[in-house]
Write a protein that holds these residues in place. Sequence first.
Motif, PDB file in Angstrom:
ATOM      1  N   GLY A 145       0.785  -1.225   0.000  1.00 18.37           N
ATOM      2  CA  GLY A 145       0.000   0.000   0.000  1.00 18.37           C
ATOM      3  C   GLY A 145       0.815   1.273   0.000  1.00 18.37           C
ATOM      4  O   GLY A 145       0.344   2.322   0.416  1.00 18.37           O
ATOM      5  N   MET A 146       2.079   1.159  -0.443  1.00 16.61           N
ATOM      6  CA  MET A 146       2.913   2.365  -0.450  1.00 16.61           C
ATOM      7  C   MET A 146       3.004   2.916  -1.859  1.00 16.61           C
ATOM      8  O   MET A 146       2.884   2.164  -2.838  1.00 16.61           O
ATOM      9  CB  MET A 146       4.314   2.043   0.076  1.00 16.61           C
ATOM     10  N   PRO A 147       3.221   4.220  -1.984  1.00 16.14           N
ATOM     11  CA  PRO A 147       3.316   4.812  -3.321  1.00 16.14           C
ATOM     12  C   PRO A 147       4.589   4.355  -4.020  1.00 16.14           C
ATOM     13  O   PRO A 147       5.579   4.041  -3.371  1.00 16.14           O
ATOM     14  CB  PRO A 147       3.343   6.311  -3.043  1.00 16.14           C
ATOM     15  N   SER A 148       4.529   4.322  -5.325  1.00 15.87           N
ATOM     16  CA  SER A 148       5.685   3.922  -6.118  1.00 15.87           C
ATOM     17  C   SER A 148       6.805   4.948  -5.979  1.00 15.87           C
ATOM     18  O   SER A 148       6.561   6.145  -5.871  1.00 15.87           O
ATOM     19  CB  SER A 148       5.228   3.774  -7.572  1.00 15.87           C
ATOM     20  N   ILE A 149       8.032   4.464  -5.941  1.00 18.01           N
ATOM     21  CA  ILE A 149       9.185   5.358  -5.793  1.00 18.01           C
ATOM     22  C   ILE A 149      10.027   5.275  -7.050  1.00 18.01           C
ATOM     23  O   ILE A 149      10.286   4.184  -7.556  1.00 18.01           O
ATOM     24  CB  ILE A 149      10.046   4.940  -4.577  1.00 18.01           C
ATOM     25  N   ASN A 150      10.496   6.410  -7.548  1.00 24.78           N
ATOM     26  CA  ASN A 150      11.435   6.414  -8.657  1.00 24.78           C
ATOM     27  C   ASN A 150      12.842   6.313  -8.070  1.00 24.78           C
ATOM     28  O   ASN A 150      13.523   7.306  -7.872  1.00 24.78           O
ATOM     29  CB  ASN A 150      11.270   7.695  -9.485  1.00 24.78           C
ATOM     30  N   PHE A 151      13.239   5.062  -7.793  1.00 26.08           N
ATOM     31  CA  PHE A 151      14.484   4.833  -7.061  1.00 26.08           C
ATOM     32  C   PHE A 151      15.687   5.519  -7.688  1.00 26.08           C
ATOM     33  O   PHE A 151      16.518   6.085  -7.002  1.00 26.08           O
ATOM     34  CB  PHE A 151      14.755   3.328  -6.953  1.00 26.08           C
ATOM     35  N   LEU A 152      15.771   5.438  -9.031  1.00 25.11           N
ATOM     36  CA  LEU A 152      16.952   5.964  -9.696  1.00 25.11           C
ATOM     37  C   LEU A 152      16.847   7.464  -9.932  1.00 25.11           C
ATOM     38  O   LEU A 152      17.828   8.120 -10.243  1.00 25.11           O
ATOM     39  CB  LEU A 152      17.160   5.250 -11.033  1.00 25.11           C
ATOM     40  N   GLY A 153      15.660   8.021  -9.749  1.00 22.97           N
ATOM     41  CA  GLY A 153      15.455   9.420 -10.076  1.00 22.97           C
ATOM     42  C   GLY A 153      15.466  10.339  -8.866  1.00 22.97           C
ATOM     43  O   GLY A 153      15.244  11.529  -8.985  1.00 22.97           O
ATOM     44  N   ARG A 154      15.681   9.804  -7.688  1.00 24.49           N
ATOM     45  CA  ARG A 154      15.666  10.646  -6.490  1.00 24.49           C
ATOM     46  C   ARG A 154      17.051  10.697  -5.871  1.00 24.49           C
ATOM     47  O   ARG A 154      17.748   9.698  -5.798  1.00 24.49           O
ATOM     48  CB  ARG A 154      14.673  10.084  -5.471  1.00 24.49           C
ATOM     49  N   THR A 155      17.420  11.879  -5.404  1.00 29.05           N
ATOM     50  CA  THR A 155      18.771  12.027  -4.863  1.00 29.05           C
ATOM     51  C   THR A 155      18.982  11.181  -3.604  1.00 29.05           C
ATOM     52  O   THR A 155      20.091  10.765  -3.313  1.00 29.05           O
ATOM     53  CB  THR A 155      19.058  13.500  -4.511  1.00 29.05           C
ATOM     54  N   ASP A 156      17.895  10.911  -2.852  1.00 30.91           N
ATOM     55  CA  ASP A 156      18.093  10.175  -1.605  1.00 30.91           C
ATOM     56  C   ASP A 156      18.055   8.662  -1.785  1.00 30.91           C
ATOM     57  O   ASP A 156      18.328   7.926  -0.841  1.00 30.91           O
ATOM     58  CB  ASP A 156      17.077  10.619  -0.547  1.00 30.91           C
ATOM     59  N   VAL A 187      26.581   2.329 -12.935  1.00 25.70           N
ATOM     60  CA  VAL A 187      26.313   3.757 -12.767  1.00 25.70           C
ATOM     61  C   VAL A 187      26.174   4.415 -14.142  1.00 25.70           C
ATOM     62  O   VAL A 187      25.256   5.196 -14.388  1.00 25.70           O
ATOM     63  CB  VAL A 187      27.435   4.434 -11.951  1.00 25.70           C
ATOM     64  N   ILE A 188      27.092   4.045 -15.052  1.00 25.28           N
ATOM     65  CA  ILE A 188      27.051   4.613 -16.399  1.00 25.28           C
ATOM     66  C   ILE A 188      25.733   4.253 -17.086  1.00 25.28           C
ATOM     67  O   ILE A 188      25.058   5.101 -17.660  1.00 25.28           O
ATOM     68  CB  ILE A 188      28.243   4.094 -17.237  1.00 25.28           C
ATOM     69  N   VAL A 189      25.331   2.984 -16.979  1.00 24.00           N
ATOM     70  CA  VAL A 189      24.131   2.529 -17.671  1.00 24.00           C
ATOM     71  C   VAL A 189      22.857   3.059 -16.997  1.00 24.00           C
ATOM     72  O   VAL A 189      21.914   3.466 -17.662  1.00 24.00           O
ATOM     73  CB  VAL A 189      24.088   0.984 -17.721  1.00 24.00           C
ATOM     74  N   MET A 190      22.826   3.077 -15.677  1.00 23.67           N
ATOM     75  CA  MET A 190      21.557   3.299 -14.991  1.00 23.67           C
ATOM     76  C   MET A 190      21.277   4.748 -14.612  1.00 23.67           C
ATOM     77  O   MET A 190      20.149   5.209 -14.703  1.00 23.67           O
ATOM     78  CB  MET A 190      21.476   2.410 -13.740  1.00 23.67           C
ATOM     79  N   GLY A 234      23.672  10.594 -11.810  1.00 21.35           N
ATOM     80  CA  GLY A 234      22.651  11.520 -11.331  1.00 21.35           C
ATOM     81  C   GLY A 234      21.692  10.877 -10.372  1.00 21.35           C
ATOM     82  O   GLY A 234      21.909   9.727  -9.987  1.00 21.35           O
ATOM     83  N   PRO A 235      20.628  11.501  -9.975  1.00 24.58           N
ATOM     84  CA  PRO A 235      20.395  12.914 -10.256  1.00 24.58           C
ATOM     85  C   PRO A 235      21.254  13.811  -9.354  1.00 24.58           C
ATOM     86  O   PRO A 235      21.499  13.459  -8.200  1.00 24.58           O
ATOM     87  CB  PRO A 235      18.914  13.083  -9.917  1.00 24.58           C
ATOM     88  N   ASN A 236      21.685  14.914  -9.950  1.00 22.47           N
ATOM     89  CA  ASN A 236      22.454  15.912  -9.220  1.00 22.47           C
ATOM     90  C   ASN A 236      23.669  15.299  -8.521  1.00 22.47           C
ATOM     91  O   ASN A 236      23.909  15.539  -7.340  1.00 22.47           O
ATOM     92  CB  ASN A 236      21.541  16.623  -8.203  1.00 22.47           C
ATOM     93  N   ASN A 237      24.415  14.442  -9.280  1.00 19.38           N
ATOM     94  CA  ASN A 237      25.638  13.834  -8.756  1.00 19.38           C
ATOM     95  C   ASN A 237      25.422  12.873  -7.597  1.00 19.38           C
ATOM     96  O   ASN A 237      26.377  12.405  -6.991  1.00 19.38           O
ATOM     97  CB  ASN A 237      26.615  14.900  -8.249  1.00 19.38           C
ATOM     98  N   SER A 238      24.178  12.582  -7.234  1.00 21.11           N
ATOM     99  CA  SER A 238      23.951  11.814  -6.010  1.00 21.11           C
ATOM    100  C   SER A 238      24.436  10.381  -6.111  1.00 21.11           C
ATOM    101  O   SER A 238      24.671   9.728  -5.111  1.00 21.11           O
ATOM    102  CB  SER A 238      22.471  11.837  -5.624  1.00 21.11           C
TER     103      SER A 238
END
Lengths: 354, 291
Positions: B141-152, B230-233, B237-241
Amino acid sequence: MKSTGASLSVKGLKKSWGPTEVLTGIDFDIEPGGFLTLLGPSGCGKSTALRLVSGLDEVSGGSILIDGKDVTKVPADQRNIGMVFQNYALFPHMTVAENIAYGLKVRKVAKPVREASLERVAELMSLGPLLDRKPAQLSGGQQQRVALARVLVSERPLVLMDEPLSNLDAKLRTEIRSEIKALNKSLGITVVYVTHDQSEALSMSDTVVLMNAGRVEQVGTPKELYDVPATVFSARFIGTPPMNLLAVADVSLPDGVAASYGNDPADLLIGVRPESMQFPAGGADYSASCRITSIEYEGSVSLLHLTSKSGASFILSHSGDTLPSLEEKITVGWTQSAAHLFSKRTGERVLTSS
Amino acid sequence: MNNRLSIRLAVIMLVIPCSLLVAFTHYPAIQALINSFWNNSSSRRPSRFSGIENYQALMEDDRLAQILINSTIYALGTIPLAIGLSIGMALLVNSRLPGTTLMRLSFFMPTMLPMIAVANIWLFFYAPGIGLASQILEVFGMPSINFLGRTDTALASMMFVAVWKEAGLFMIFYLAALQSVPTNLKDAAKLEGASALRVFWDVVMPLLRPTTIFVAVNALINAFRLVDHVIVMTEGGPNNSSALLLYYIYEVTFRQRDFAYGATLTVLMVGLLGLLAIVQYWVLNRKAHYQ
Ligand SMILES: Nc1ncnc2c1ncn2[C@@H]1O[C@H](COP(=O)(O)OP(=O)(O)O)[C@@H](O)[C@H]1O
Ligand SMILES: [Mg+2]
């Protein structure tokens, strides 16, 4: 640290690994404070029996009673049994002191008590100066002492030992042999001891259980095993050199012996210990003529290797001054009381002499 | 019989490996060191000696500071995770459970896959909405997370990929070590009243220590060496994270074509690795052996 021993009773103990039956049902009993040895050739199931008693392996049949209580289904750590393993099983990363006190620590014995016990046992086993060393920095004999100390510190009423001396040299072996025996007597601990060395078994035990291929061949005191071997296997296993077993054809028997044996006399095997044979044969009940093939000088005695008429070889332990010469044809003899008769077919003792 | 090599043969056999070593290891390393003291050439002017200018730039590079922090977190995170996971898998495979052969194979599979393939698998896994990760979250029941798109979450996501890939190999080492732990040591501890967990902690783990150190060293090396995912995925980024040191070197050198600064970063990396190697050898020599 006077602890009183427990009694142990093993009834119809069986163990199979998959389809192979390693123990086919063995029985023995020990009194509290007794010293019982499981003796037998390598691979006959001694270690297996010991591991079943300790609870490290599960039985396939039969029962184990400690102090009259059935512990067959009790887990190993609740049987209150100590064990000395064949290659000591010392923890290589712990010091001698840590090794000895490990069990007390696991069982949450208070630190002052732990240290007092450690000190007592270290003194008893003369390990004082070695307490801070790692096992790898000890000699074989010292490692053995640590293994014993680790068992003693827990004051278990029943201690199992699996060939504890097999990795030591001959001199150390006799030394630690008497130490173990003394501990057994002075502390009153019941000991079940495993060895393949018959002289070790005879010299240490109150009771010897002679095993062969997963079953008990004979149970008795060391003297009973030596004096009255119940089977051909027993006769061949006990004694150095072991008992000679000769066919009837090679021996001239006293009158009536062959006749009193109900079956075909050719089925008889005549056993006689090398040290009970006389040379010269004067006045003996049994005699055999033979040829000397070699002579081994052993200090107090000389071993004469003999070959009978039919070509069977046997040994006489000769303590007289006059040595016969090589290849000489001689006649050796022995008395009725020194003769052991067995059936070749069944391997059992027959016509108990004397 | 004369077993000695003739001098000529000996020289030849020495020269071949030595020249390979010089050509592909020592010469490039020294060339990188030299390049780091020169600036870039352009169509208008040739490269010229610039002293420690490049190193001054390095000290003032905020992006590099962030990346070094990332690399440290990445290394410190993947090492214990890889150790824990590989011990767990080795214990499972070494147990008397049914199907251990199949388990062994499936645990080892990721090690045999090339990193690029692994990265592709995990791209699908992390894909927001449709990926397995999102679907699992949905079940709870949790919202979907954009794992690769968030700095944290980007860096942690990279760490899981790396651990998943390397743990299978480490499991093999632990399996071998577990099987060489003498049974009677465990039996002795058991008879003293130790629980299974206690036997593991007091007896098995200490005997696995040489393996643990070996695995830690390799996990650390991998943390600096493997950046394909890292290169492929995420491309850092995002923002060097999720940018790591080797990825940064790749980007500076081959995307921005700043060869001088790339060489300077390479010298930094070689220096760091050399330092770690010294520390590890020291630890290995002191801690790895009981006998
Ligand atoms: N875990 C096991 N699995 C299968 N067979 C075993 C196992 N342990 C012992 N055996 C077999 O049981 C027999 C008796 O072994 P053991 O009790 O160690 O003999 P001993 O101690 O008298 O030399 C041997 O034939 C051995 O191969
Ligand atoms: Mg054995």
